[in-house]
Design an enzyme around this catalytic site. Structure first.
Site, PDB file in Angstrom:
ATOM      1  N   ARG A 115      -7.104   0.591  13.158  1.00  0.00           N
ATOM      2  CA  ARG A 115      -5.726   1.133  12.870  1.00  0.00           C
ATOM      3  C   ARG A 115      -5.974   2.358  11.769  1.00  0.00           C
ATOM      4  O   ARG A 115      -7.235   2.372  11.367  1.00  0.00           O
ATOM      5  CB  ARG A 115      -4.704   0.048  12.256  1.00  0.00           C
ATOM      6  CG  ARG A 115      -5.342  -0.617  10.915  1.00  0.00           C
ATOM      7  CD  ARG A 115      -4.276  -1.324  10.390  1.00  0.00           C
ATOM      8  NE  ARG A 115      -4.713  -2.301   9.250  1.00  0.00           N
ATOM      9  CZ  ARG A 115      -4.982  -1.831   7.879  1.00  0.00           C
ATOM     10  NH1 ARG A 115      -5.077  -0.642   7.839  1.00  0.00           N
ATOM     11  NH2 ARG A 115      -5.335  -2.658   7.043  1.00  0.00           N
ATOM     12  N   GLU A 174       0.845  -1.167   0.062  1.00  0.00           N
ATOM     13  CA  GLU A 174       0.032  -0.097  -0.074  1.00  0.00           C
ATOM     14  C   GLU A 174       0.789   1.397   0.143  1.00  0.00           C
ATOM     15  O   GLU A 174       2.106   1.143   0.190  1.00  0.00           O
ATOM     16  CB  GLU A 174      -0.973  -0.142   1.381  1.00  0.00           C
ATOM     17  CG  GLU A 174      -2.119  -0.856   1.114  1.00  0.00           C
ATOM     18  CD  GLU A 174      -3.101  -0.282   0.474  1.00  0.00           C
ATOM     19  OE1 GLU A 174      -3.107   0.686  -0.382  1.00  0.00           O
ATOM     20  OE2 GLU A 174      -4.340  -0.781   0.403  1.00  0.00           O
ATOM     21  N   ASN A 205      -5.578   3.758   8.129  1.00  0.00           N
ATOM     22  CA  ASN A 205      -5.483   2.921   6.717  1.00  0.00           C
ATOM     23  C   ASN A 205      -5.014   3.781   5.584  1.00  0.00           C
ATOM     24  O   ASN A 205      -3.563   4.161   5.465  1.00  0.00           O
ATOM     25  CB  ASN A 205      -7.139   2.408   6.434  1.00  0.00           C
ATOM     26  CG  ASN A 205      -6.954   1.423   5.243  1.00  0.00           C
ATOM     27  OD1 ASN A 205      -6.086   0.589   5.126  1.00  0.00           O
ATOM     28  ND2 ASN A 205      -7.802   1.536   4.300  1.00  0.00           N
ATOM     29  N   ASN A 245     -10.731   4.918   2.230  1.00  0.00           N
ATOM     30  CA  ASN A 245      -9.528   4.570   1.146  1.00  0.00           C
ATOM     31  C   ASN A 245      -9.720   5.847   0.103  1.00  0.00           C
ATOM     32  O   ASN A 245     -10.672   6.742   0.448  1.00  0.00           O
ATOM     33  CB  ASN A 245      -9.784   3.460   0.558  1.00  0.00           C
ATOM     34  CG  ASN A 245      -8.632   2.409   0.636  1.00  0.00           C
ATOM     35  OD1 ASN A 245      -7.576   2.842   0.622  1.00  0.00           O
ATOM     36  ND2 ASN A 245      -8.960   1.166   0.974  1.00  0.00           N
ATOM     37  N   ASP A 256     -10.550  -6.054  11.147  1.00  0.00           N
ATOM     38  CA  ASP A 256     -11.555  -7.165  10.725  1.00  0.00           C
ATOM     39  C   ASP A 256     -12.550  -6.654   9.662  1.00  0.00           C
ATOM     40  O   ASP A 256     -13.690  -6.143  10.147  1.00  0.00           O
ATOM     41  CB  ASP A 256     -12.049  -7.976  11.738  1.00  0.00           C
ATOM     42  CG  ASP A 256     -13.053  -9.218  11.444  1.00  0.00           C
ATOM     43  OD1 ASP A 256     -12.883  -9.311   9.969  1.00  0.00           O
ATOM     44  OD2 ASP A 256     -13.693  -9.804  11.942  1.00  0.00           O
ATOM     45  N   ASP A 292     -10.173   1.386  -4.054  1.00  0.00           N
ATOM     46  CA  ASP A 292      -9.161   1.219  -3.189  1.00  0.00           C
ATOM     47  C   ASP A 292      -8.272   2.480  -3.060  1.00  0.00           C
ATOM     48  O   ASP A 292      -8.917   3.811  -3.154  1.00  0.00           O
ATOM     49  CB  ASP A 292      -8.141  -0.015  -3.317  1.00  0.00           C
ATOM     50  CG  ASP A 292      -7.635  -0.396  -2.210  1.00  0.00           C
ATOM     51  OD1 ASP A 292      -7.121   0.286  -1.181  1.00  0.00           O
ATOM     52  OD2 ASP A 292      -7.724  -1.818  -1.794  1.00  0.00           O
TER      53      ASP A 292
END
Length: 311
Positions: free
Chosen positions: A118, A25, A120, A169, A138, A221
């Site tokens: 977290r 990423e 991203n 995203n 998750d 994404d």
């Protein structure tokens, strides 16, 4: 996809034998080094590839690292599991066989609204404010606990600016900085939004749907912007990168040998190469999944802004 939309193909950059990323990423081009940096989230790594010499270096962090931007002093601003960190990447002892240890200092942390969260996706706006979003790790749980935050040049982390995200995203800004893009990658969302952006206050407003990927293959994404103001979005699960014009029209697509392209960034000497990182699925992975790809799409990208504050 319509057959009338032009199709290019990205080629793999990394050679045979290179260990693939699990979740590649946040690619960032550094013109002064002619190098691409990116992360492997679960491996807790920042990776650098000097493109001209094919020299690769790796650094390991104490926790998962999901997004990076560079400060004006060369340090890295990283969104990780527990917060935002200033990261120094020492050149000494950067080995080929084992990553070096990055030096980290915690700068700020949000109050996470759910367990096991977290950061991203993240990047700087044109004025050098760092923006990053959070998610529950998750993804299958589909918990809308994620939020988007602003970390300004004074080193102040905002309260949540946008809330109720599942998998934040797709952050990007138009060339003039007055339009902001944001996506939610979760299969139940698959939306890209656009906002009017106040460049003086660093405030997005007037949210509306820009692209609904239920109409196309894949999930939205990570993204990049070219000099024409077009929005390039990785279509995860479809092995594609899609380009939308500023009015939301799909006008180009790139085929990627990996099924899960994750994020793209422009680089190269003329900013005319689109680099694409990818994710390696847990089941049914091919030899290409998790590797880095590149293509020259016939347009230049916009240089990414550095973080404007001190690290």
């Amino acid at each position: 996809m319509s057959a009338a939309v032009p199709m290019l193909r990205a080629e793999r950059v990394e050679g045979q034998g290179q260990v693939p990323a699990t979740v590649g990423e946040s690619p960032v081009w550094r013109a002064a080094e002619q190098a691409l940096y990116w992360v492997d989230i679960p491996a807790r790594k920042i990776v650098r590839l000097r493109v001209d010499t094919a020299t690769r270096s790796e650094w390991v962090l104490p926790e998962k690292v999901a997004c990076i931007a560079f400060g004006r002093d060369g340090k890295v601003l990283a969104g990780c599991e527990s917060g935002l960190f200033a990261v120094t990447l020492p050149e000494a002892d950067v080995g080929v066989d084992a990553p070096a240890r990055a030096l980290v200092t915690k700068l700020a942390a949000p109050v996470f609204s759910a367990p096991d969260m977290r950061f991203n996706d993240g990047r700087c706006d044109r004025q050098g404010r760092f923006w990053a979003g959070t998610m529950v790790q998750d993804m299958a749980a589909a918990v809308p606990a994620g939020a988007l935050y602003r970390f300004d040049e004074r080193g102040v982390l905002s309260a949540p600016v946008i809330e109720a995200l599942i998998v934040q995203n797709g952050l990007a800004w138009s060339p003039d900085g007055r339009t902001m893009y944001l996506s939610d990658s979760h299969p139940s969302r698959r939306l890209v939004w656009t906002f009017d952006y106040d460049i003086d206050e660093g405030r997005p407003h007037n949210r509306r749907v820009f692209a609904d990927l239920h109409r196309y293959e894949g999930r939205p994404d990570g993204a990049a912007i070219d000099v024409d103001g077009c929005y390039w979005i990785c279509a995860n699960d479809a092995g594609r990168v899609l380009r939308f014009t500023p009015d939301g029209t799909l006008d180009r697509q790139i085929e990627v040998p990996a099924i899960k392209p994750a994020m793209c960034a422009f680089g190269g000497r003329e900013l005319d190469t689109l680099f694409v990182t990818s994710i390696r699925p847990g089941v049914g992975a091919t030899e290409h999944d998790g590797h880095l790809f590149a293509v020259r799409p016939g347009v230049q990208g916009c240089a990414e802004a550095d973080y404007a504050g001190a690290l």
